[in-house]
Design a protein around this motif. Structure first.
Motif, PDB file in Angstrom:
ATOM      1  N   VAL A 295       0.836  -1.198   0.000  1.00 41.36           N
ATOM      2  CA  VAL A 295       0.000   0.000   0.000  1.00 41.36           C
ATOM      3  C   VAL A 295       0.874   1.253   0.000  1.00 41.36           C
ATOM      4  O   VAL A 295       0.392   2.353  -0.330  1.00 41.36           O
ATOM      5  N   MET A 296       2.142   1.099   0.354  1.00 39.84           N
ATOM      6  CA  MET A 296       3.102   2.189   0.240  1.00 39.84           C
ATOM      7  C   MET A 296       3.832   2.131  -1.104  1.00 39.84           C
ATOM      8  O   MET A 296       3.961   3.127  -1.809  1.00 39.84           O
ATOM      9  N   PHE A 297       4.304   0.931  -1.469  1.00 40.38           N
ATOM     10  CA  PHE A 297       5.071   0.787  -2.713  1.00 40.38           C
ATOM     11  C   PHE A 297       4.268   1.194  -3.953  1.00 40.38           C
ATOM     12  O   PHE A 297       4.834   1.661  -4.936  1.00 40.38           O
ATOM     13  N   VAL A 298       2.943   1.019  -3.921  1.00 42.22           N
ATOM     14  CA  VAL A 298       2.131   1.283  -5.106  1.00 42.22           C
ATOM     15  C   VAL A 298       2.218   2.740  -5.553  1.00 42.22           C
ATOM     16  O   VAL A 298       2.020   3.068  -6.729  1.00 42.22           O
ATOM     17  N   ASN A 299       2.555   3.627  -4.623  1.00 40.14           N
ATOM     18  CA  ASN A 299       2.638   5.046  -4.977  1.00 40.14           C
ATOM     19  C   ASN A 299       3.854   5.380  -5.834  1.00 40.14           C
ATOM     20  O   ASN A 299       3.861   6.401  -6.533  1.00 40.14           O
ATOM     21  N   VAL A 300       4.885   4.550  -5.771  1.00 40.18           N
ATOM     22  CA  VAL A 300       6.121   4.873  -6.476  1.00 40.18           C
ATOM     23  C   VAL A 300       5.905   4.908  -7.992  1.00 40.18           C
ATOM     24  O   VAL A 300       6.223   5.915  -8.644  1.00 40.18           O
ATOM     25  N   PRO A 301       5.371   3.853  -8.624  1.00 36.92           N
ATOM     26  CA  PRO A 301       5.127   3.955 -10.069  1.00 36.92           C
ATOM     27  C   PRO A 301       4.087   5.006 -10.425  1.00 36.92           C
ATOM     28  O   PRO A 301       4.177   5.648 -11.485  1.00 36.92           O
ATOM     29  N   MET A 302       3.090   5.207  -9.533  1.00 36.72           N
ATOM     30  CA  MET A 302       2.090   6.239  -9.818  1.00 36.72           C
ATOM     31  C   MET A 302       2.713   7.625  -9.836  1.00 36.72           C
ATOM     32  O   MET A 302       2.399   8.456 -10.697  1.00 36.72           O
ATOM     33  N   ALA A 303       3.615   7.887  -8.883  1.00 38.46           N
ATOM     34  CA  ALA A 303       4.292   9.185  -8.864  1.00 38.46           C
ATOM     35  C   ALA A 303       5.153   9.367 -10.104  1.00 38.46           C
ATOM     36  O   ALA A 303       5.218  10.467 -10.675  1.00 38.46           O
ATOM     37  N   ALA A 304       5.804   8.290 -10.546  1.00 39.14           N
ATOM     38  CA  ALA A 304       6.647   8.378 -11.740  1.00 39.14           C
ATOM     39  C   ALA A 304       5.799   8.702 -12.973  1.00 39.14           C
ATOM     40  O   ALA A 304       6.178   9.549 -13.802  1.00 39.14           O
ATOM     41  N   VAL A 305       4.655   8.044 -13.106  1.00 36.41           N
ATOM     42  CA  VAL A 305       3.755   8.327 -14.231  1.00 36.41           C
ATOM     43  C   VAL A 305       3.260   9.766 -14.162  1.00 36.41           C
ATOM     44  O   VAL A 305       3.180  10.466 -15.188  1.00 36.41           O
ATOM     45  N   ALA A 306       2.931  10.234 -12.960  1.00 34.58           N
ATOM     46  CA  ALA A 306       2.443  11.605 -12.796  1.00 34.58           C
ATOM     47  C   ALA A 306       3.509  12.620 -13.202  1.00 34.58           C
ATOM     48  O   ALA A 306       3.198  13.664 -13.797  1.00 34.58           O
ATOM     49  N   VAL A 307       4.784  12.329 -12.895  1.00 36.47           N
ATOM     50  CA  VAL A 307       5.870  13.229 -13.299  1.00 36.47           C
ATOM     51  C   VAL A 307       5.931  13.339 -14.819  1.00 36.47           C
ATOM     52  O   VAL A 307       6.066  14.439 -15.389  1.00 36.47           O
TER      53      VAL A 307
END
Length: 455
Positions: free
Chosen positions: A158-170
């Motif tokens: 539930v923490m790790f899932v944010n990493v690829p999402m943040a990369a896509v958002a960038v």
């Protein structure tokens, strides 16, 4: 392209407010959280987010919205990665707090970009409708995603899932946001004001949360609350006399729309955060539902919010925003009151599905109009500050609401883990959430009804 980038960013930020909810029992078991300290997994994020949003909005106006957005995304992704590797309660709480700092930078910057790109007319109604749908869908789908990840991959995801999402958002922000308002720099930003505001809110929530141990009238609780109020009063005083650029120009509150929309938003944030928390725990700890199925059972709520947001777009061309706020607020209050009838022998179909659909459609009707009203009449160079103020009111409301209503629910249960006692506590918390929504409706009727229509 700006709308697409902002929508993805808002989905991610909103998702992180709820993605950990379903995993809380597993997080507690895995890291050794006590019952009284477990809500700080949520509070740490909401407090840092809400307390620093004003500074984040001011930074976006001062240094450039796209630049602050990208900085916030980087910090958010890094904190998520570190939180996934947490080995002790303090590690996870600290990571959640840093996530909140990153979100406080990127959320107002994204909303200010949206406000500047769609200043008036039908495109503005549609843009804020899309934003509100993504905002609400992120919060509701966060429960589903959190449940699936917790059961099949482990709570750390539930923490790790944010990493690829943040990369896509960038990537989306880099490619999708090509223009930005010229930064306005009239003085140094008021960092001391941000410290006073955040410290005051944090102490206030801490004092409320610890009433389960010290009691509402104990010297510890009273002293904590008094110090918190003094810090917040100092913040208001500082904003009036500081020679630096104020964190928030108090004259903004002279706008009826700004004051009313933020008061409405604070109560809605308090009610929604509490309701998500209680319903998630009711499904797991009273009905014995697993994390994945619990998340799946929140899907009707997510779909209902999207339906309500689409209806708000359709109706927004024809009726005044305050009418949508009253209608949506009453529907959501009714749904929460219905939730208050939950039973220890209940089931999803009889106790959860109906109120979920009713409350979610009402909530979707509220989101776009309240955001649009909060920026009516605000000068363009203060769009980031006004956006930060609105997001701040919701997050502070969420933290204070969860603290107050969670404490009330704990008192009702008598600290018992028996399903019947837990059911009574959760039912009380959901009923109080309905009362908060009624208060929001009264604000819409008395304050926002007289705001000039910006359609």
């Amino acid at each position: 392209m700006t709308l697409a980038a902002v929508a993805v960013v808002q989905f991610m930020v909103s998702l992180d407010l709820s993605v950990v909810n379903v995993g809380l029992p597993q997080i507690a078991a895995g890291l050794g959280f006590g019952a009284a300290n477990l809500p700080w997994v949520i509070h740490a994020y909401a407090l840092a987010f809400g307390g620093l949003l004003l500074l984040g909005g001011k930074a976006a106006d001062r240094y450039g919205r796209k630049r602050v957005l990208l900085l916030g995304l980087g910090l958010f992704g890094l904190a998520s990665l570190l939180g996934g590797f947490a080995q002790a309660p303090g590690h996870l709480v600290a990571a959640r707090a840093v996530q909140g700092v990153g979100a406080a930078a990127l959320a107002p910057a994204a909303l200010a970009l949206l406000t500047a790109t769609f200043p008036t007319g039908r495109p503005r109604v549609r843009a804020f409708g899309v934003w509100s749908a993504m905002n609400a869908a992120g919060g509701a789908l966060g429960v589903l995603i959190g449940g699936l990840l917790t059961e099949y991959a482990g709570w750390r995801w539930v923490m790790f899932v944010n990493v690829p999402m943040a990369a896509v958002a960038v990537v989306l922000a880099q490619r999708g946001i090509n223009t930005d308002a010229r930064p306005v720099r009239t003085g140094r930003p008021d960092v001391v004001g941000a410290v006073l505001a955040t410290s005051g809110v944090t102490l206030l929530v801490f004092g409320i949360v610890r009433t389960d141990r010290y009691g509402w009238t104990s010297p510890v609780t009273v002293t904590t609350v008094v110090v918190a109020v003094a810090l917040l009063a100092g913040f208001v005083r500082l904003e009036r006399i500081t020679t630096r650029e104020p964190l928030i120009r108090l004259g903004l509150f002279a706008h009826r729309s700004v004051a009313g929309a933020n008061a409405y938003n604070l109560l809605v944030g308090a009610a929604m955060a509490s309701a998500f928390y209680f319903v998630s725990l009711y499904l797991q700890r009273v009905l014995g539902t697993g994390p994945a199925l619990t998340g799946l059972q929140f899907l009707p709520f997510a779909l209902g919010v999207v339906v309500g947001s689409v209806l708000a777009i359709k109706l927004g061309y024809r009726v005044a925003p305050w009418i949508l706020l009253v209608t949506g607020g009453l529907m959501t209050a009714t749904g929460f009151a219905w939730f208050g009838l939950i039973s220890v022998d209940g089931a999803f179909l009889t106790d959860v599905l109906g109120p979920s659909i009713f409350a979610s459609i009402g909530f979707g009707l509220c989101l776009g109009p309240v955001v649009s009203l909060a920026t009516v009449g605000v000068p363009p160079h203060e769009a980031g500050t006004a956006s930060g103020l609105l997001s701040s009111s919701r997050q502070i409301g969420a933290s204070l609401g969860l603290a107050a209503l969670g404490t009330a629910a704990n008192h009702r249960t008598g600290q018992s883990d028996a399903p019947a006692a837990l059911n009574d506590g959760y039912a009380l918390g959901l009923t109080l959430s309905a009362v908060l929504l009624v208060g929001a409706v009264l604000i819409a009727l008395t304050v926002l009804r007289r705001v000039p229509d910006s359609r």
